[in-house]
Design an enzyme around this catalytic site. Structure first.
Site, PDB file in Angstrom:
ATOM      1  N   LYS A 245      66.570   6.372 -73.038  1.00  0.00           N
ATOM      2  CA  LYS A 245      66.527   5.904 -71.656  1.00  0.00           C
ATOM      3  C   LYS A 245      65.721   6.934 -70.856  1.00  0.00           C
ATOM      4  CE  LYS A 245      69.662   4.502 -67.880  1.00  0.00           C
ATOM      5  NZ  LYS A 245      71.082   4.380 -67.469  1.00  0.00           N
TER       6      LYS A 245
ATOM      7  N   SER B 139      76.850   1.206 -66.975  1.00  0.00           N
ATOM      8  CA  SER B 139      75.415   1.088 -67.251  1.00  0.00           C
ATOM      9  C   SER B 139      75.026   1.061 -68.726  1.00  0.00           C
ATOM     10  CB  SER B 139      74.643   2.219 -66.567  1.00  0.00           C
ATOM     11  OG  SER B 139      74.450   1.925 -65.206  1.00  0.00           O
TER      12      SER B 139
ATOM     13  N   SER C 254      72.418  -0.145 -65.712  1.00  0.00           N
ATOM     14  CA  SER C 254      71.064   0.328 -65.537  1.00  0.00           C
ATOM     15  C   SER C 254      70.304   0.581 -66.839  1.00  0.00           C
ATOM     16  CB  SER C 254      71.085   1.619 -64.724  1.00  0.00           C
ATOM     17  OG  SER C 254      71.728   2.653 -65.454  1.00  0.00           O
TER      18      SER C 254
END
Lengths: 487, 478
Positions: free
Chosen positions: A79, A178, A154
């Site tokens: 990420k 997330s 997210s």
């Protein structure tokens, strides 16, 4: 046997060590898929082909030399919230769109040391604030199961990348859901470890007391492999816990006989999609069939999670994001007139709407005269929620419920109403507030869209969660389903 | 109307740790800009603070030295504001639960009485960086070498009633932190500085007046001047019917005045909250005991001991214990000389002190080492030279770096104690000044000093003063 790209990390690891495929070959394969589907999914912010192939070549040397571990040579993605040395680390923001990190996050460093090959950085909501991945400066990510829908957020890029098998596994972070929410919406396995289990050093902070790094993978076994490499004490993070990490892989097969599962009463509310509820009930029977005992458990303060979270998280974010001021790195406005102008324009232009909203809310709740009414009160409620969980774990070994109230929604459907968007995390936030480990595992489909089942355990019970998830996945194949477009 | 001044001080003392409070960067002063700022100090994305245990130990040491409560559990908080020299956009400090609370120090007032000044709290925090303006036309530079240097902020109660008292307190704290070895006390380099909260009220009033806070006073002299300026300004304001505004003021040393920086309305709302990156700081009694065992003899204890051991006055003992080095120096000289504690005290706090002062040298760096000073004073004790000549020899020792005996011999400074030589000199002086002699004998006894001076002049100051007095008296009254 499935196509190579659809294999799990454990399977690929075997192939690599058997010498039936090289890391360079595997890396080329996944790089090609990543590039092929980038325009459709927008799952990546950076694709690092050159450095990935160099890492793969080194992994092949280790494989030949016999010094390879289970992750050596396996392509993964990070990420874009994790700092990666010499690579752009944008956090999904214009503010850091030009930021090349001079150092590796601990998570990155450890996975690098384990020999994993990083092929790129995945897309995300700006500074991890969002539940749909629509808040990225680099554009939204699309859900591989339906390109008109969101992947969740997210960690939406990581979830979509694993769901479409652009990589077999990816890292993520989870502040209010997330990892778990996008895992559920994309039909992959996600684990958020206990707060303090994985070092936050080099993971760009959103809400420091809630943020925790974790894994999105095809199944629990892979999640265990990656987590084992990432987790453990780090003296650079004072909140990381100095406890040994048990061999997560060793307990995956333990029988579930007598395991006490608490069905979270508060999660089966009127907001829950009936289809998802059906999936959870079916999933529950799979576990009961293996000897698990189910009972209903109530956590009366849990419904206060969302308002509590939306005080604590913005408060911390308003302070954490103060360093992005245009002085030392990152975005700086053109031709500032003076210092105030530099701050105001840099931050107005560099941050997106949702980030600004949270900074403003956070600044407000910490302000003199409001601190007690909001921040302190939220902290007290947070303690009550933690106490609810603690009581529950006197009665049961693990809590179970849905990960999200609905399946993936359409792009743009909730962007105009932040509160509706926030309610998407209603089931996931509790674990963050209490610092508990939690997982989401695929448990079926509703109208062709994946549903996620959530497991929440006591502190440092990652091994038990992975064990339950793995035994469930031995009996089901939801996690192995692949959207046809990507086969 | 008669006014009473109320003063409280906030002292910032940089702790003498090798590395910063939350990062591994060095803290040495004067390095090239930003050469001692790592990713943590620069507040790069993703970095985290890790507390320096040495800073905690030093702060605890201070707490114990002022008989304060050392908190078993204290909390680091973020103080949020934007400034280029504050890379994170917040300063890590302690707010609601400081490490040290409720201590006191005693100061000796001008009238010799003792006043106890309460110390409300002392907390750990990080220093900010510095903005640079010189040599950067139209630009402001930022040097983050100082960012993250550990500080203790020592907050006093409003117990001081004059600028003099405030400076006495400030000096006391300064002495204490140097005794403890936790701060180098260098005020020019900013290692030790203070903010002064000043208000005035009609004498006898029980409520405090509105206070102002004057920032960044980095010398004792400036502190005294700034406070006095502020007192006068406030009284003048009130007497002319005005009101004191609660505000932050800055002392301008060049103009010798304070001026407004920001008012209460413009004051920052710092939005303090517990820093989630740092766990509560927890220490136990064993730790506190271990630190207590490392405490040196403290100034007050040392002064009492010097008074009883060497029969010194409270004043001398106070001066000599202003620094541990000075007291050590003193004690070595007394030991080497084998006594004569008062003579040594007189020399060390007098002639030697003014030399050091003139040369701006600390006692620890004195060119005249204690043993050499003891050998000089031995010559005073054995009447080889007078105290007055000793001062000149001391000066020569400083300039030339040589031994007292060599200088005395080379310059023929031996004191004339021989009665014959002295009597001859006296006789010549009396012959040369018949008028004064007549006046003296007529009762103008003040002229005695005149004759002493003349004999001293004639003997180039070498006459043994005590013997000279006796002989001169005999001759004058003969």
């Amino acid at each position: 046997m499935s196509e190579l790209y659809a294999r799990t990390v454990a399977e690929l690891s075997q192939e690599l060590r058997a010498g039936s495929v090289s890391s360079v070959e595997l890396t080329r394969l996944f790089l090609a898929r990543t590039q092929q589907y980038q325009s459709e999914l927008n799952a990546f912010i950076t694709i690092s082909a050159d450095s990935a192939l160099e890492q793969a070549a080194r992994a092949d040397e280790r494989l030949r030399a016999g010094t390879a571990g289970p992750l050596t040579g396996v392509p993964i993605a990070h990420k874009d919230i994790f700092c990666t040395r010499g690579e752009k680390t944008s956090c999904g923001s214009r503010m850091l769109a030009n930021f090349i990190s001079p150092y590796d996050a601990t998570v990155v460093e450890r996975l690098r040391a384990a020999g994993a090959v990083m092929i790129g950085k995945t897309n995300m909501d700006e500074f991890a604030m969002g539940s749909s991945n629509e808040n990225s400066f680099f554009g939204p990510v699309r859900n591989p199961w339906d390109l008109t829908r969101v992947p969740g957020g997210s960690s939406g890029g990581s979830a979509a990348a694993v769901a479409a098998r652009l990589v077999p596994a990816a890292t993520g972070t989870d502040t209010g859901g997330s990892i778990r929410q996008p895992a559920a919406l994309c039909g992959v396995t996600g684990i958020k470890p206990t707060y303090g289990r994985v070092s936050r050093y080099g993971m760009i902070a959103f809400a420091s007391s809630l943020d925790q790094g974790g894994v999105l993978a095809i199944d629990a076994e892979d999640a265990a492999l990656l987590l084992a490499a990432m987790a453990g004490f780090d003296q650079r993070d004072s909140t990381s816990v100095e406890l040994p990490v048990p061999p997560l892989h060793a307990t995956l097969e333990q029988p579930l006989k007598g395991v006490k599962i608490g069905l979270l009463k508060e999660f089966f509310d009127e907001g829950l999609d009936r289809g998802i509820e059906q999936c959870i009930q079916t999933g529950l029977s799979v576990l009961q069939a293996q000897g698990a005992v189910v009972r209903e458990v109530s956590l009366p303060n849990l419904p206060l999670s969302v308002p509590t979270y939306y005080v604590v998280a913005p408060a911390e974010c308003s302070s954490n994001l103060a360093r992005f001021d245009g002085v030392r790195y990152g975005y700086r406005c053109e031709q500032p007139l003076d210092l105030l102008d530099l701050y105001q324009r840099t931050r107005s232009e560099g941050f997106g709407a949702e980030v600004k909203r949270r900074i403003m809310v956070g600044t407000y709740v910490l302000s003199a005269g409001y601190y007690d009414a909001y921040y302190l009160r939220a902290q007290r409620v947070r303690a009550l929620i933690s106490a609810d969980f603690e009581r529950a774990f006197h009665e049961v070994d693990v809590l179970l419920g849905p990960t999200t109230p609905t399946t993936a929604f359409e792009l743009g459907a909730k962007t105009s109403d932040p509160v509706t968007m926030y309610l998407n995390d209603i089931y996931t936030i509790g674990a963050n507030l209490a610092g508990l480990p939690a997982m989401s595992i695929p448990c079926g489909f509703v109208d062709g869209l994946p549903a996620g089942m959530q497991l929440i355990g006591p502190h440092f019970s990652e091994a038990s969660l992975l064990n339950i998830a793995h035994r469930y996945q031995r009996e089901t194949d939801w996690h192995l389903r692949l959207p046809s477009r990507f086969t | 109307m008669e006014w009473e001044t109320v003063i409280g001080l906030e002292v910032h003392a940089q702790l003498a740790t090798r590395s910063k409070i939350f990062s591994g960067s060095a803290t040495a002063y004067g390095a090239a800009p930003n050469s001692q700022a790592n990713l943590v100090d620069l507040a790069y994305p993703g970095v985290l603070p890790v507390l320096n245990g040495e800073a905690v130990r030093m702060a605890v040491k201070f707490g114990l030295a002022i008989n304060a409560r050392v908190a078993r559990r204290s909390i680091f908080a973020r103080k949020n504001y934007f400034y280029p020299d504050l890379p994170k956009g917040y300063q890590i400090s302690q707010y609601e639960l400081p490490l040290v609370a409720g201590g006191a120090v005693d100061i000796v007032l001008e009238d010799g009485s003792t006043r106890r000044i309460g110390v409300t709290r002392a907390h750990l925090e990080e220093d900010a960086g510095k903005s640079l303006h010189e040599g950067l036309a139209g630009l402001t530079g930022v040097d983050l070498n100082r960012a993250g240097t550990p500080l203790i902020e020592i907050v006093s109660e409003p117990h001081m009633r004059s600028a003099k008292e405030a400076v006495t307190y400030l000096k006391k704290i300064h002495t204490l932190v140097r005794y403890l070895g936790i701060c180098d006390g260098n005020m020019q380099e900013g290692s030790f500085r203070c903010d002064a909260n000043v208000s005035v009220r009609p004498r006898g009033a029980d409520k405090f007046g509105t206070r102002t806070e004057t920032k960044n006073l980095n010398s004792f002299r400036f502190a005294e001047r700034a406070i006095n300026y502020e007192i006068a300004r406030q009284i003048e304001l009130l007497e002319s019917g005005g009101k004191v505004l609660q505000e932050t003021r800055l002392y301008d040393a060049d103009r010798g005045e304070t001026r407004s920086m920001r008012s209460k309305e413009e004051a920052n709302d710092y939005r303090y909250f517990p820093d989630p990156d740092l766990l509560p700081l927890e220490i136990d009694q064993m730790y506190i005991d271990a630190v207590a065992a490392t405490l040196p003899e403290l100034p007050d204890q040392k002064a009492l001991r010097l008074m009883s051991e060497y029969a010194l006055s409270g004043y001398d003992a106070g001066v000599l214990t202003a620094s541990a080095e000075l007291a050590d120096y003193y004690e070595v000289v007394v030991r080497d000389l084998g006594g004569h504690a008062k003579l040594v005290a007189h020399t060390v706090t007098g002639d030697l002190a003014s030399l050091l002062n003139r040369e701006a040298v600390e006692i620890g760096d004195s060119r005249i080492r204690p043993a050499a000073l003891a050998r000089l004073l031995a010559r005073v004790v054995d009447n080889t030279i007078s105290g007055k000549i000793a001062k000149d020899v001391l000066e020569a020792m400083w300039q030339e770096g040589r031994e007292a005996d060599a200088i005395i011999e080379e310059r023929g400074l031996r004191q004339i104690s021989d009665d014959g030589a002295l009597e001859q000199a006296i006789a010549r002086v009396l012959v040369a000044h018949p008028g004064q002699l007549a006046d003296y004998r007529a009762g103008k006894e003040k002229l005695f000093g005149f004759f002493v001076g003349q004999v001293m002049k004639a003997t180039a100051g070498k006459a043994n003063p005590a013997r000279l007095n006796e002989l001169l008296k005999q001759k004058l009254h003969a």
